[in-house]
Motif scaffolding. Sequence first.
Motif, PDB file in Angstrom:
ATOM      1  N   ALA A 167     -10.765 -21.724 -42.708  1.00 30.78           N
ATOM      2  CA  ALA A 167      -9.749 -22.331 -43.576  1.00 30.78           C
ATOM      3  C   ALA A 167     -10.391 -23.200 -44.654  1.00 30.78           C
ATOM      4  O   ALA A 167      -9.687 -23.780 -45.487  1.00 30.78           O
ATOM      5  CB  ALA A 167      -8.800 -23.172 -42.740  1.00 30.78           C
ATOM      6  N   GLY A 168     -11.720 -23.321 -44.608  1.00 34.13           N
ATOM      7  CA  GLY A 168     -12.406 -24.149 -45.597  1.00 34.13           C
ATOM      8  C   GLY A 168     -12.306 -25.636 -45.286  1.00 34.13           C
ATOM      9  O   GLY A 168     -12.568 -26.472 -46.148  1.00 34.13           O
ATOM     10  N   LEU A 169     -11.928 -25.977 -44.059  1.00 34.32           N
ATOM     11  CA  LEU A 169     -11.764 -27.388 -43.701  1.00 34.32           C
ATOM     12  C   LEU A 169     -13.027 -27.989 -43.093  1.00 34.32           C
ATOM     13  O   LEU A 169     -13.147 -29.189 -42.965  1.00 34.32           O
ATOM     14  CB  LEU A 169     -10.604 -27.560 -42.702  1.00 34.32           C
ATOM     15  N   GLU A 170     -13.926 -27.122 -42.686  1.00 33.50           N
ATOM     16  CA  GLU A 170     -15.164 -27.605 -42.082  1.00 33.50           C
ATOM     17  C   GLU A 170     -16.321 -26.787 -42.631  1.00 33.50           C
ATOM     18  O   GLU A 170     -16.189 -25.583 -42.833  1.00 33.50           O
ATOM     19  CB  GLU A 170     -15.074 -27.443 -40.557  1.00 33.50           C
ATOM     20  N   LYS A 171     -17.441 -27.462 -42.854  1.00 32.52           N
ATOM     21  CA  LYS A 171     -18.577 -26.772 -43.457  1.00 32.52           C
ATOM     22  C   LYS A 171     -19.456 -26.160 -42.368  1.00 32.52           C
ATOM     23  O   LYS A 171     -19.866 -26.860 -41.436  1.00 32.52           O
ATOM     24  CB  LYS A 171     -19.392 -27.779 -44.281  1.00 32.52           C
ATOM     25  N   PRO A 172     -19.758 -24.859 -42.470  1.00 36.10           N
ATOM     26  CA  PRO A 172     -20.643 -24.245 -41.476  1.00 36.10           C
ATOM     27  C   PRO A 172     -22.111 -24.463 -41.856  1.00 36.10           C
ATOM     28  O   PRO A 172     -22.411 -24.892 -42.971  1.00 36.10           O
ATOM     29  CB  PRO A 172     -20.280 -22.768 -41.584  1.00 36.10           C
ATOM     30  N   ASP A 173     -23.008 -24.143 -40.921  1.00 39.69           N
ATOM     31  CA  ASP A 173     -24.432 -24.179 -41.271  1.00 39.69           C
ATOM     32  C   ASP A 173     -24.743 -23.007 -42.199  1.00 39.69           C
ATOM     33  O   ASP A 173     -25.539 -23.117 -43.116  1.00 39.69           O
ATOM     34  CB  ASP A 173     -25.294 -24.083 -40.008  1.00 39.69           C
ATOM     35  N   SER A 174     -24.133 -21.864 -41.905  1.00 38.83           N
ATOM     36  CA  SER A 174     -24.287 -20.705 -42.793  1.00 38.83           C
ATOM     37  C   SER A 174     -23.077 -19.794 -42.640  1.00 38.83           C
ATOM     38  O   SER A 174     -22.431 -19.773 -41.589  1.00 38.83           O
ATOM     39  CB  SER A 174     -25.566 -19.925 -42.451  1.00 38.83           C
ATOM     40  N   ILE A 175     -22.765 -19.092 -43.705  1.00 41.75           N
ATOM     41  CA  ILE A 175     -21.673 -18.111 -43.652  1.00 41.75           C
ATOM     42  C   ILE A 175     -21.852 -17.141 -44.812  1.00 41.75           C
ATOM     43  O   ILE A 175     -22.338 -17.521 -45.884  1.00 41.75           O
ATOM     44  CB  ILE A 175     -20.273 -18.778 -43.718  1.00 41.75           C
ATOM     45  N   GLN A 176     -21.500 -15.906 -44.584  1.00 42.37           N
ATOM     46  CA  GLN A 176     -21.432 -14.932 -45.675  1.00 42.37           C
ATOM     47  C   GLN A 176     -20.083 -14.253 -45.589  1.00 42.37           C
ATOM     48  O   GLN A 176     -19.682 -13.827 -44.503  1.00 42.37           O
ATOM     49  CB  GLN A 176     -22.534 -13.875 -45.535  1.00 42.37           C
ATOM     50  N   ILE A 177     -19.408 -14.195 -46.696  1.00 42.89           N
ATOM     51  CA  ILE A 177     -18.161 -13.427 -46.696  1.00 42.89           C
ATOM     52  C   ILE A 177     -18.249 -12.403 -47.816  1.00 42.89           C
ATOM     53  O   ILE A 177     -18.915 -12.638 -48.819  1.00 42.89           O
ATOM     54  CB  ILE A 177     -16.913 -14.326 -46.865  1.00 42.89           C
ATOM     55  N   ASP A 178     -17.611 -11.270 -47.613  1.00 41.06           N
ATOM     56  CA  ASP A 178     -17.669 -10.206 -48.622  1.00 41.06           C
ATOM     57  C   ASP A 178     -16.810 -10.572 -49.820  1.00 41.06           C
ATOM     58  O   ASP A 178     -15.609 -10.750 -49.703  1.00 41.06           O
ATOM     59  CB  ASP A 178     -17.163  -8.882 -48.025  1.00 41.06           C
ATOM     60  N   LEU A 179     -17.481 -10.714 -50.954  1.00 47.13           N
ATOM     61  CA  LEU A 179     -16.755 -11.060 -52.177  1.00 47.13           C
ATOM     62  C   LEU A 179     -17.050 -10.075 -53.294  1.00 47.13           C
ATOM     63  O   LEU A 179     -16.510 -10.200 -54.375  1.00 47.13           O
ATOM     64  CB  LEU A 179     -17.190 -12.454 -52.655  1.00 47.13           C
ATOM     65  N   CYS A 217      -3.751 -43.153 -40.820  1.00 43.54           N
ATOM     66  CA  CYS A 217      -2.951 -41.980 -41.200  1.00 43.54           C
ATOM     67  C   CYS A 217      -3.555 -40.731 -40.540  1.00 43.54           C
ATOM     68  O   CYS A 217      -4.769 -40.541 -40.559  1.00 43.54           O
ATOM     69  CB  CYS A 217      -2.959 -41.855 -42.724  1.00 43.54           C
ATOM     70  N   ASP A 218      -2.703 -39.925 -39.962  1.00 42.85           N
ATOM     71  CA  ASP A 218      -3.146 -38.721 -39.255  1.00 42.85           C
ATOM     72  C   ASP A 218      -3.990 -37.821 -40.177  1.00 42.85           C
ATOM     73  O   ASP A 218      -3.554 -37.472 -41.271  1.00 42.85           O
ATOM     74  CB  ASP A 218      -1.903 -37.955 -38.785  1.00 42.85           C
ATOM     75  N   ARG A 219      -5.177 -37.452 -39.702  1.00 41.40           N
ATOM     76  CA  ARG A 219      -6.079 -36.618 -40.513  1.00 41.40           C
ATOM     77  C   ARG A 219      -5.458 -35.242 -40.821  1.00 41.40           C
ATOM     78  O   ARG A 219      -5.779 -34.594 -41.801  1.00 41.40           O
ATOM     79  CB  ARG A 219      -7.396 -36.436 -39.751  1.00 41.40           C
ATOM     80  N   ARG A 220      -4.553 -34.805 -39.941  1.00 38.38           N
ATOM     81  CA  ARG A 220      -3.905 -33.504 -40.177  1.00 38.38           C
ATOM     82  C   ARG A 220      -3.088 -33.516 -41.470  1.00 38.38           C
ATOM     83  O   ARG A 220      -2.802 -32.470 -42.037  1.00 38.38           O
ATOM     84  CB  ARG A 220      -2.985 -33.148 -39.001  1.00 38.38           C
ATOM     85  N   ALA A 221      -2.687 -34.717 -41.924  1.00 35.67           N
ATOM     86  CA  ALA A 221      -1.904 -34.791 -43.171  1.00 35.67           C
ATOM     87  C   ALA A 221      -2.743 -34.254 -44.328  1.00 35.67           C
ATOM     88  O   ALA A 221      -2.272 -33.432 -45.125  1.00 35.67           O
ATOM     89  CB  ALA A 221      -1.488 -36.230 -43.442  1.00 35.67           C
ATOM     90  N   TRP A 222      -3.993 -34.715 -44.395  1.00 36.01           N
ATOM     91  CA  TRP A 222      -4.908 -34.249 -45.453  1.00 36.01           C
ATOM     92  C   TRP A 222      -5.155 -32.751 -45.308  1.00 36.01           C
ATOM     93  O   TRP A 222      -5.070 -31.992 -46.281  1.00 36.01           O
ATOM     94  CB  TRP A 222      -6.221 -35.038 -45.357  1.00 36.01           C
ATOM     95  N   GLU A 223      -5.438 -32.319 -44.071  1.00 34.37           N
ATOM     96  CA  GLU A 223      -5.773 -30.909 -43.843  1.00 34.37           C
ATOM     97  C   GLU A 223      -4.574 -30.004 -44.130  1.00 34.37           C
ATOM     98  O   GLU A 223      -4.735 -28.928 -44.709  1.00 34.37           O
ATOM     99  CB  GLU A 223      -6.258 -30.728 -42.405  1.00 34.37           C
ATOM    100  N   THR A 224      -3.388 -30.460 -43.737  1.00 32.62           N
ATOM    101  CA  THR A 224      -2.192 -29.647 -43.991  1.00 32.62           C
ATOM    102  C   THR A 224      -1.962 -29.523 -45.496  1.00 32.62           C
ATOM    103  O   THR A 224      -1.676 -28.426 -45.993  1.00 32.62           O
ATOM    104  CB  THR A 224      -0.961 -30.283 -43.300  1.00 32.62           C
ATOM    105  N   ALA A 225      -2.113 -30.627 -46.194  1.00 28.12           N
ATOM    106  CA  ALA A 225      -1.925 -30.592 -47.651  1.00 28.12           C
ATOM    107  C   ALA A 225      -2.909 -29.616 -48.291  1.00 28.12           C
ATOM    108  O   ALA A 225      -2.531 -28.787 -49.122  1.00 28.12           O
ATOM    109  CB  ALA A 225      -2.101 -31.996 -48.228  1.00 28.12           C
ATOM    110  N   ARG A 226      -4.170 -29.697 -47.871  1.00 28.02           N
ATOM    111  CA  ARG A 226      -5.206 -28.844 -48.474  1.00 28.02           C
ATOM    112  C   ARG A 226      -4.966 -27.371 -48.127  1.00 28.02           C
ATOM    113  O   ARG A 226      -5.090 -26.497 -48.981  1.00 28.02           O
ATOM    114  CB  ARG A 226      -6.596 -29.276 -47.998  1.00 28.02           C
ATOM    115  N   THR A 227      -4.620 -27.118 -46.860  1.00 27.92           N
ATOM    116  CA  THR A 227      -4.447 -25.712 -46.465  1.00 27.92           C
ATOM    117  C   THR A 227      -3.173 -25.117 -47.097  1.00 27.92           C
ATOM    118  O   THR A 227      -3.052 -23.909 -47.248  1.00 27.92           O
ATOM    119  CB  THR A 227      -4.460 -25.554 -44.926  1.00 27.92           C
TER     120      THR A 227
END
Lengths: 237, 244
Positions: free
Chosen positions: A53-65, B138-148
């Motif tokens: 979901a782009g919410l956490e940064k991985p050490d490495s990733i490749q996606i087909d673009l 503030c719940d961290r999910r608020a930021w994540e929900t907004a972004r997603t």
Amino acid sequence: MTTADQFNVHYLKKHYAKRQVLDEVTFSLQAGQTHLLSGDNGAGKTTLLRILAGLEKPDSIQIDLGMGPLNWRHVKKTLQQHALYLHQHPYMFDGTVNYNLGYAIGAKLTKRERQRQIDKALEWADLKQLSQAPAKSLSGGEKQRVSLARAWLKRPSILLLDEPTSNLDQESRHRTLSLLEAFKSNGTAMLLASHDPMHFPSLIDQHLRLDQGKLIRIDNQNLIEFDQTHPNFRSTA
Amino acid sequence: MLESLPQPNTDHMDSLTTTTLAALELLFSGNSELWEIIAISFRVSGVAILVASPPALLVAFILAYYQFPGRRLLISINSTLLSVPAVVVGLTLFILLSRQGPLGEWKLLFTQTAMVLGQIALAFPILVAMGHSALQACDRRAWETARTLGATPLRALITIMREARFGLMAALLAAFGRIIAEVGASMMLGGNILHYTRNIPTAIALESSKGEFAQGIALGLVLLILAFTLNAFLQHFQGKGQPA
């Protein structure tokens, strides 16, 4: 989807401290298919979903673009454009259900058009009578439906679901499942993390299992066998 | 027996009552000098809060939502700044702004701008500390929900501020209450010039030193009424925001 119908992830790695949570994980998601992601507690299911979901940064990733190597910022942007992550316990913004659904709609539309779309989503998720209710005061099942209705308004190519039916009663689970079926028939690829494959009998096309950072594919035959070992399966057999 | 006990000093009580009544009369008679002092106070402190809030709340957000080397040190430094006396802030800026100081060319000493700068320096750490607490709660999910859901970082930030609005408003009120009542920095940087830099606290200090207690009490009452109004407003607003 980054290609027409398929989203490929390669060499996904992530570690916390000295623990390798995801170790060269490679898999594909297909449009209109649901992939069950199982694994023990702490196996890395949520981490995998959050990275996609782009919410956490991985050490490495490749996606087909169809492009050369890109840095994380570009990958993250692409993932956020295509994928939508739903928390195990959905977060409701302070406001009405109507407000929460409106949040998923871009600001470019006119007020009238926005409301028209919100009304459609309310109808889709059977939330019409709750449109003016404060979203934070809803039950778990209702919050899950609001969360799915927001996703429906966004129309993502990939839906990442974290234990979507945990802590729901049977009726709420049933309603959530029928909404997920609607996503599937619309061609959305779904990656669904759950402890319990028995909750999604008709939804799952492929079963992926995370075990010590490695992703293991379990074919349908194995999925059935896996199900047969489940206590619920035995109790209903 | 009772006669041997010390009796309350009725002279002082009478004096306080008389002074308070005189203060109320002065306040509601539309005394132009008094109201000018009040207006200067509100203008200076209002501008200080308006200028300090956006960067302070942004810093609070960064401290609450991002991990980076030195973050804990920054939080500790900011907490330390909370206990710096207003007069020390005033003195530091006085040295910087005085004719021989590094910023002497700006010729800001004994102006309202200098008072604003002093009050910004006082309000900033309060806004950061209280804003940080409010945003962290503030719940961290608020930021994540907004972004997603496709919100840009700016829209997500505004959303988080909205979710944490009661805590942030309390931070604004606390900072405003602190700077509108401080005397040290305003006295040193403004110089207490009538019609220009004399604000409520510096006027109270001056009037009291002259023995003009009625005007001092009247200005003190203004501060109390202000504090009450702001808190009542916050309470009302928070009450409305409670989930049904």
